[in-house]
Design an enzyme around this catalytic site. Sequence first.
Site, PDB file in Angstrom:
ATOM      1  N   ARG A  35      11.376 -16.360 -28.068  1.00  0.00           N
ATOM      2  CA  ARG A  35      10.525 -16.370 -29.259  1.00  0.00           C
ATOM      3  C   ARG A  35      10.321 -14.996 -29.898  1.00  0.00           C
ATOM      4  O   ARG A  35       9.795 -14.904 -31.010  1.00  0.00           O
ATOM      5  CB  ARG A  35       9.151 -16.964 -28.925  1.00  0.00           C
ATOM      6  CG  ARG A  35       8.306 -16.121 -27.988  1.00  0.00           C
ATOM      7  CD  ARG A  35       7.001 -16.825 -27.623  1.00  0.00           C
ATOM      8  NE  ARG A  35       6.220 -17.183 -28.787  1.00  0.00           N
ATOM      9  CZ  ARG A  35       5.372 -16.370 -29.393  1.00  0.00           C
ATOM     10  NH1 ARG A  35       5.215 -15.136 -28.949  1.00  0.00           N
ATOM     11  NH2 ARG A  35       4.687 -16.771 -30.428  1.00  0.00           N
ATOM     12  N   ASN A  40       5.004 -11.947 -34.842  1.00  0.00           N
ATOM     13  CA  ASN A  40       3.793 -12.489 -35.452  1.00  0.00           C
ATOM     14  C   ASN A  40       2.514 -11.852 -34.902  1.00  0.00           C
ATOM     15  O   ASN A  40       1.418 -12.342 -35.146  1.00  0.00           O
ATOM     16  CB  ASN A  40       3.724 -14.011 -35.280  1.00  0.00           C
ATOM     17  CG  ASN A  40       2.863 -14.658 -36.346  1.00  0.00           C
ATOM     18  OD1 ASN A  40       2.837 -14.232 -37.494  1.00  0.00           O
ATOM     19  ND2 ASN A  40       2.128 -15.689 -35.958  1.00  0.00           N
ATOM     20  N   ARG A  41       2.665 -10.760 -34.185  1.00  0.00           N
ATOM     21  CA  ARG A  41       1.524  -9.939 -33.792  1.00  0.00           C
ATOM     22  C   ARG A  41       1.768  -8.465 -34.128  1.00  0.00           C
ATOM     23  O   ARG A  41       1.054  -7.590 -33.676  1.00  0.00           O
ATOM     24  CB  ARG A  41       1.221 -10.102 -32.298  1.00  0.00           C
ATOM     25  CG  ARG A  41       0.592 -11.463 -31.993  1.00  0.00           C
ATOM     26  CD  ARG A  41       0.494 -11.738 -30.496  1.00  0.00           C
ATOM     27  NE  ARG A  41      -0.295 -12.927 -30.226  1.00  0.00           N
ATOM     28  CZ  ARG A  41       0.150 -14.181 -30.325  1.00  0.00           C
ATOM     29  NH1 ARG A  41       1.377 -14.412 -30.734  1.00  0.00           N
ATOM     30  NH2 ARG A  41      -0.645 -15.211 -30.049  1.00  0.00           N
ATOM     31  N   HIS A  74       6.190 -22.300 -38.071  1.00  0.00           N
ATOM     32  CA  HIS A  74       6.320 -22.207 -36.616  1.00  0.00           C
ATOM     33  C   HIS A  74       6.466 -23.611 -36.036  1.00  0.00           C
ATOM     34  O   HIS A  74       6.275 -24.600 -36.721  1.00  0.00           O
ATOM     35  CB  HIS A  74       5.063 -21.572 -35.999  1.00  0.00           C
ATOM     36  CG  HIS A  74       4.835 -20.157 -36.380  1.00  0.00           C
ATOM     37  ND1 HIS A  74       5.060 -19.104 -35.518  1.00  0.00           N
ATOM     38  CD2 HIS A  74       4.378 -19.591 -37.527  1.00  0.00           C
ATOM     39  CE1 HIS A  74       4.753 -17.963 -36.114  1.00  0.00           C
ATOM     40  NE2 HIS A  74       4.339 -18.235 -37.345  1.00  0.00           N
ATOM     41  N   TYR A  91       5.019 -25.383 -32.279  1.00  0.00           N
ATOM     42  CA  TYR A  91       4.767 -26.733 -32.739  1.00  0.00           C
ATOM     43  C   TYR A  91       3.278 -26.998 -32.591  1.00  0.00           C
ATOM     44  O   TYR A  91       2.556 -26.159 -32.057  1.00  0.00           O
ATOM     45  CB  TYR A  91       5.578 -27.747 -31.897  1.00  0.00           C
ATOM     46  CG  TYR A  91       5.188 -27.720 -30.433  1.00  0.00           C
ATOM     47  CD1 TYR A  91       4.257 -28.609 -29.916  1.00  0.00           C
ATOM     48  CD2 TYR A  91       5.717 -26.760 -29.584  1.00  0.00           C
ATOM     49  CE1 TYR A  91       3.878 -28.559 -28.580  1.00  0.00           C
ATOM     50  CE2 TYR A  91       5.341 -26.701 -28.262  1.00  0.00           C
ATOM     51  CZ  TYR A  91       4.422 -27.595 -27.747  1.00  0.00           C
ATOM     52  OH  TYR A  91       4.033 -27.522 -26.427  1.00  0.00           O
ATOM     53  N   TYR A 148      -7.265 -20.046 -31.876  1.00  0.00           N
ATOM     54  CA  TYR A 148      -7.411 -18.920 -30.967  1.00  0.00           C
ATOM     55  C   TYR A 148      -7.478 -17.628 -31.787  1.00  0.00           C
ATOM     56  O   TYR A 148      -7.119 -17.603 -32.968  1.00  0.00           O
ATOM     57  CB  TYR A 148      -6.281 -18.828 -29.935  1.00  0.00           C
ATOM     58  CG  TYR A 148      -4.873 -18.984 -30.453  1.00  0.00           C
ATOM     59  CD1 TYR A 148      -4.351 -18.137 -31.428  1.00  0.00           C
ATOM     60  CD2 TYR A 148      -4.047 -19.982 -29.949  1.00  0.00           C
ATOM     61  CE1 TYR A 148      -3.065 -18.268 -31.886  1.00  0.00           C
ATOM     62  CE2 TYR A 148      -2.740 -20.123 -30.407  1.00  0.00           C
ATOM     63  CZ  TYR A 148      -2.263 -19.262 -31.373  1.00  0.00           C
ATOM     64  OH  TYR A 148      -0.976 -19.399 -31.827  1.00  0.00           O
ATOM     65  N   GLU A 198       2.339 -25.084 -38.201  1.00  0.00           N
ATOM     66  CA  GLU A 198       2.959 -25.455 -36.933  1.00  0.00           C
ATOM     67  C   GLU A 198       3.524 -26.865 -37.091  1.00  0.00           C
ATOM     68  O   GLU A 198       2.784 -27.827 -37.302  1.00  0.00           O
ATOM     69  CB  GLU A 198       1.923 -25.420 -35.797  1.00  0.00           C
ATOM     70  CG  GLU A 198       1.321 -24.042 -35.539  1.00  0.00           C
ATOM     71  CD  GLU A 198       2.203 -23.158 -34.692  1.00  0.00           C
ATOM     72  OE1 GLU A 198       3.275 -23.637 -34.240  1.00  0.00           O
ATOM     73  OE2 GLU A 198       1.830 -21.998 -34.451  1.00  0.00           O
TER      74      GLU A 198
END
Length: 217
Positions: free
Chosen positions: A23, A39-40, A91, A93, A142, A172
């Site tokens: 990923r 993605n961070r 993204h 899922y 989250y 997602e």
Amino acid sequence: MIGANMSMLHNFVSRRKSNRLWRKNRRHLGLGTYGVDLNRNWNDHFGQGGFSNIPWSETYRGPFAASEPEVRALAEFFGAQKRVVGAIDFHTYSQLVLRPMGWSTDEAPHEKEHKYVGDKIVEAIKGVNGKDYVSERTIELYQMMGSAADWFYGEEATKANNGRPVYSYAIELRPNGSARYKGFLLPPEEIVPLGEEIAEAMEFFADYVVKHPLEPK
């Protein structure tokens, strides 16, 4: 409008030859370790939580904000447009339509507008094949810092976009969250139906955000 899945292109060969569920990107970090979670890695509340600073973690944020060429390239492309009205980061899922913000429990300045469009995306998807998605703020799922969706809506992107904020989401895709890790391997017979329902949702999204762009607050 911008839609993105940033880690796929350079991972194509790696995914075919070894790990289909990889990923991160493929940056060599030394000691046999590879990859930054793109993605961070965005320059929006980078490194303030919801990440790992351990290089072999799947959520490794990278050494500094926008350290990765994929992130920088997309940010530069965004900034060159000067008139973006919407952005979606796809993204898998869990069947979620996530809106800002992931870094704070406070509501985004355009929460009302974002929720309306997110809810309508969910309705559009359900109207095709009956799939139930959930529209919610990212922080309700989250805590997450340095994400693409928050960057597209955040201060740096807004400044680059001539001071105009954009509708920004992370979607997602299928299947829902009960699938666990098997959810990353979508059955072939579900690929076309997925495309059909997302095409319907994106037709609504493109039409709406062009006609009703966000105003600065």
